[in-house]
Design an enzyme around this catalytic site. Structure first.
Site, short mmCIF file in Angstrom:
data_model
loop_
_atom_site.label_atom_id
_atom_site.label_comp_id
_atom_site.label_asym_id
_atom_site.label_seq_id
_atom_site.Cartn_x
_atom_site.Cartn_y
_atom_site.Cartn_z
N ASN A 14 1.32 1.52 -11.97
CA ASN A 14 1.71 0.18 -12.46
C ASN A 14 0.50 -0.56 -13.02
OD1 ASN A 14 4.69 -0.56 -12.04
ND2 ASN A 14 4.14 0.56 -10.19
N HIS A 109 8.65 -4.13 -6.36
CA HIS A 109 9.19 -3.26 -5.31
C HIS A 109 10.24 -2.33 -5.93
CE1 HIS A 109 10.20 -1.89 -1.34
NE2 HIS A 109 11.47 -2.07 -1.64
C1 GAR Z 1 5.44 1.46 -6.86
O1 GAR Z 1 6.65 2.17 -6.95
C2 GAR Z 1 5.67 0.10 -6.24
O2 GAR Z 1 6.88 -0.49 -6.60
C3 GAR Z 1 5.66 0.43 -4.78
O3 GAR Z 1 4.58 1.33 -4.65
C4 GAR Z 1 4.51 2.13 -5.84
C5 GAR Z 1 3.07 2.14 -6.29
O4 GAR Z 1 2.89 3.04 -7.33
N1 GAR Z 1 5.50 -0.74 -3.96
C6 GAR Z 1 6.13 -0.91 -2.80
O5 GAR Z 1 6.82 -0.06 -2.29
C7 GAR Z 1 5.92 -2.25 -2.15
N2 GAR Z 1 6.71 -2.37 -0.99
P1 GAR Z 1 1.59 2.93 -8.24
O6 GAR Z 1 0.38 2.89 -7.29
O7 GAR Z 1 1.63 4.20 -9.05
O8 GAR Z 1 1.71 1.69 -9.08
#
Ligand code: GAR
Length: 203
Positions: A14, A109
Site C-alpha cells: 500500500n 483494512h
Molecule cells: C493490507 O491488506 C492492509 O489492509 C492490512 O495489512 C495489509 C498490509 O499490506 N491491514 C490490516 O489488516 C489492519 N488491520 P502491505 O504491507 O502490503 O500494504
C-alpha cells in the site's frame, strides 16, 4: 498538497501504491517519513528506493507503548506532516499520536468494517463464508480497526475463490482506493461532522 507520514509493519504494497500515485501525479502529496514497527519490513526498502527517510522500530521500542507513540509523534511533527497514513501498521495508535493528529490518522483494512477487524481480515471473512467482503478506509481511533468510515469498496467472494485469489483481488482494490481517498483529503473534501460522521464534498 499534503505532507504524509506513513506507518507500516510489513510488505508495504500500500505504501508502494501511494508512492506510485504521487509519482504519476494522481495524488497531490509528499511522503516525509516512513515509520516501521519492525526492522525487517520490506516496506523500508521501498521507502529507501523512493528516497524517503525511514524510522525503524522494534519489539523493544514498544515495551512501553505510550513512549513509542510519543517518539513516533515527535518524529512526525519534526517532519511537519499533515496526515498520518497507516498502511498495514499492525500496532494500535495511542493517546500521544491521536492527540498530536486529531482526525488526521487514516487506516486501511482489508474487510468491510465493523466486520472482521484484526490482523486477518481477509482470512476471517473467507472462513466465515460471507459472500461479500471488501476494503475500508477510516479515521483511526484508540480502538484498533475502529473509527469513522471514509470509504468502502465491496469485493464479491466467488464460488471458485481460494484464499489466495481473494487476497489478490482485495489488495488490488486497496491499491486503487487508498490513493483515491488520500487525494480527496488533499483536495480538502473530507470532513467529520458534528455527530462524528465523515462527509465527502462532491464537486
Ligand atoms: C493490507 O491488506 C492492509 O489492509 C492490512 O495489512 C495489509 C498490509 O499490506 N491491514 C490490516 O489488516 C489492519 N488491520 P502491505 O504491507 O502490503 O500494504
Amino acid at each position: 498538497m499534503i505532507r504524509l507520514g506513513v506507518l507500516i509493519s510489513g510488505s508495504g504494497s500500500n505504501l508502494q501504491a501511494i508512492i506510485d500515485a504521487i509519482a504519476e501525479g494522481r495524488l497531490d502529496a509528499s511522503i516525509e517519513l516512513v515509520v516501521s514497527s519492525r526492522p525487517d519490513a520490506y516496506g523500508i526498502e521501498r521507502a529507501k528506493q523512493a528516497g524517503i527517510p525511514t524510522l525503524a522500530l522494534n519489539k523493544e521500542s514498544y515495551a512501553d507503548p505510550l513512549a513509542a507513540d510519543t517518539l513516533i509523534s515527535g518524529e512526525l511533527e519534526k517532519a511537519n506532516v499533515d496526515y498520518v497514513v497507516m498502511a498495514g501498521y499492525m500496532r494500535m495508535v495511542r493517546g500521544p499520536l491521536l492527540q498530536a493528529f486529531p482526525d488526521r490518522i487514516i487506516n486501511i483494512h482489508p474487510a468491510l468494517l465493523p466486520s472482521f477487524p484484526g490482523a486477518h481480515g481477509i482470512a476471517d471473512a473467507f472462513a466465515a463464508g460471507v459472500k461479500i467482503t471488501g476494503v475500508t478506509v477510516h479515521l483511526a481511533s484508540e480502538i484498533y480497526d475502529e473509527g469513522p468510515i471514509i470509504a468502502q469498496r465491496a469485493v464479491e467472494i466467488c464460488e471458485d475463490d481460494t484464499l489466495e485469489s481473494l487476497e489478490q483481488r482485495i489488495h488490488s482494490v486497496e491499491h486503487q482506493l487508498y490513493p483515491q481517498v488520500l487525494q480527496l483529503i488533499a483536495q480538502g473534501r473530507v470532513r467529520v461532522d458534528e455527530s462524528g460522521v465523515v462527509r465527502i464534498r462532491e464537486d
